[in-house]
Design a protein around this motif. Structure first.
Motif, PDB file in Angstrom:
ATOM      1  N   PHE A  90       0.826  -1.212   0.000  1.00  0.00           N
ATOM      2  CA  PHE A  90       0.000   0.000   0.000  1.00  0.00           C
ATOM      3  C   PHE A  90       0.861   1.263   0.000  1.00  0.00           C
ATOM      4  CE2 PHE A  90      -3.296  -2.884   0.407  1.00  0.00           C
ATOM      5  CZ  PHE A  90      -4.536  -2.297   0.566  1.00  0.00           C
ATOM      6  N   TRP A  91       2.176   1.110   0.117  1.00  0.00           N
ATOM      7  CA  TRP A  91       3.120   2.230  -0.005  1.00  0.00           C
ATOM      8  C   TRP A  91       3.787   2.197  -1.386  1.00  0.00           C
ATOM      9  CZ3 TRP A  91       2.369   5.688   3.570  1.00  0.00           C
ATOM     10  CH2 TRP A  91       1.954   5.296   4.853  1.00  0.00           C
ATOM     11  N   ARG A  92       3.097   1.668  -2.358  1.00  0.00           N
ATOM     12  CA  ARG A  92       3.679   1.452  -3.685  1.00  0.00           C
ATOM     13  C   ARG A  92       4.166   2.734  -4.335  1.00  0.00           C
ATOM     14  NH1 ARG A  92       0.867  -2.173  -8.498  1.00  0.00           N
ATOM     15  NH2 ARG A  92       2.801  -3.227  -9.110  1.00  0.00           N
ATOM     16  N   TYR A  93       3.503   3.850  -4.038  1.00  0.00           N
ATOM     17  CA  TYR A  93       3.872   5.119  -4.663  1.00  0.00           C
ATOM     18  C   TYR A  93       4.863   5.926  -3.824  1.00  0.00           C
ATOM     19  CZ  TYR A  93      -0.110   4.010  -7.602  1.00  0.00           C
ATOM     20  OH  TYR A  93      -0.970   3.385  -8.468  1.00  0.00           O
ATOM     21  N   GLN A  94       5.313   5.353  -2.721  1.00  0.00           N
ATOM     22  CA  GLN A  94       6.232   6.071  -1.852  1.00  0.00           C
ATOM     23  C   GLN A  94       7.636   5.465  -1.795  1.00  0.00           C
ATOM     24  OE1 GLN A  94       2.773   5.658  -0.696  1.00  0.00           O
ATOM     25  NE2 GLN A  94       2.692   7.684  -1.645  1.00  0.00           N
TER      26      GLN A  94
END
Length: 342
Positions: A90-94
């Protein structure tokens, strides 16, 4: 109460319109989840045993957690902690974005979630979750990490900050749990309404509703993997232990007045960032209200904290509005480097 909860999920699902069905696709295990960047760059998954946490909580078997680490040469560690029902992806974009800025990046699957062990004997309290993160940080040599926690991960970060203030540089609370007040009657409702049977019996259209409608304001097709993985993993043998972990964790979340009553003991620089169209905070089934009111409570009680609301963003704000979110959080981290307080 269970019937009411299922009905709410169904109504949410029906409002999503025409969507793709993944029900006929084969089962998928948690271990088969694709942990990678949006560009498809795989993240190396590591495992770590937690003997100190096991000893502290009387566990007969030492659990292991899965985590990923990027840019291990970075001098400042940013440790990402996911929310309820989710996992480090869920932190794929970070993760890659923050590693590219020179930070050592670590993201963990908490016990009961993702690729980590899911022991029935684990307490699933916010204090136990905080102990997991603390032991992980100590074992991997993350001196005074910056914790970035979403929802339940935010409440876990608060527990860590209150109990281990000397082992922390700063916290970023992303749509955090822990600020909202639940009465004894509301806590009893959670115990009655939220069960393993409810988690396991949620139909696919209910998953579409709870994920897409409940967590996002700017849904886009590239996020469909969230639905597919949830639908397919429900067919795996490991899902029973995951469902049980969810129920135990919800109990730990709502029976945790310690965090809310101890916000004044958070002494490190703190950013509170949330989506102004959050549909999960405050709890819409119990007392409603405005998310800004809940987040303002935390801001007022954490000394020197900074509060940022992002327009047209939902509860899973780091995925819903990744560019706006990353810009705000990276600016906060750069301010820490210059010695500036929020």
């Amino acid at each position: 109460m269970k019937t009411r909860a299922l009905a709410l999920l169904a109504l949410a699902g029906l409002s999503t319109g025409c969507v793709t069905s993944y029900a006929a696709r084969p089962p998928l295990s948690f271990q088969d989840f694709d942990y990678s960047s949006p560009e498809g760059k795989p993240w190396p998954v590591k495992r770590l045993a937690l003997p100190d946490t096991a000893a502290a909580h009387g566990l007969a078997r030492v659990p292991e957690v899965a985590y990923v680490e990027l840019n291990p040469e970075g001098t400042q560690t940013v440790l990402f902690i996911h929310g309820l029902g989710s996992y480090l992806k869920f932190w794929r974009y970070q993760l890659d974005a923050f590693a590219a800025q020179g930070y050592r990046v670590i993201a963990v699957d908490l016990p009961g979630f993702g690729k980590s062990d899911k022991p029935a004997s684990f307490p699933y309290s916010m204090e136990a979750m905080g102990d997991v993160v603390h032991e992980l940080a100590q074992k991997v040599g993350a001196n005074k990490p910056i914790l970035v926690g979403h929802s339940m991960g935010g409440q876990t970060s608060l527990s860590y900050a209150i109990r281990y203030p000397e082992d922390l540089k700063a916290v970023v609370l992303t749509a955090p749990a822990g600020f909202e007040k639940f009465s004894p009657r509301e806590k009893a409702w959670f115990l009655r309404a939220f069960s393993t049977a409810l988690v396991k019996s949620t139909p696919e259209y209910g998953i579409w509703g709870s994920v897409r409608q409940g967590n996002f304001e700017r849904w886009r097709p590239e996020l469909n993997w969230l639905i597919e993985e949830r639908v397919r993993v429900a067919k795996s043998p490991e899902f029973d232990s995951y469902a049980y972990a969810n129920v135990r964790t919800v109990n730990g979340l709502v029976h945790n007045d310690f965090v809310r009553d101890s916000l004044g003991r958070v002494t490190v620089p703190t950013l509170i960032i949330y989506g102004e169209d959050d549909r999960l905070i405050p709890n819409p089934f119990l007392h409603g209200g405005e998310v800004r009111e809940v987040m303002s409570y935390g801001h007022e009680h954490i000394p020197g904290s900074k509060l940022v609301g992002l327009e047209r963003c939902g509860h899973t704000v780091q995925m819903d509005c990744p560019q706006d979110y990353n810009q705000q959080v990276l600016a906060f981290l750069k301010g820490l480097e210059s010695g500036a307080r929020p």
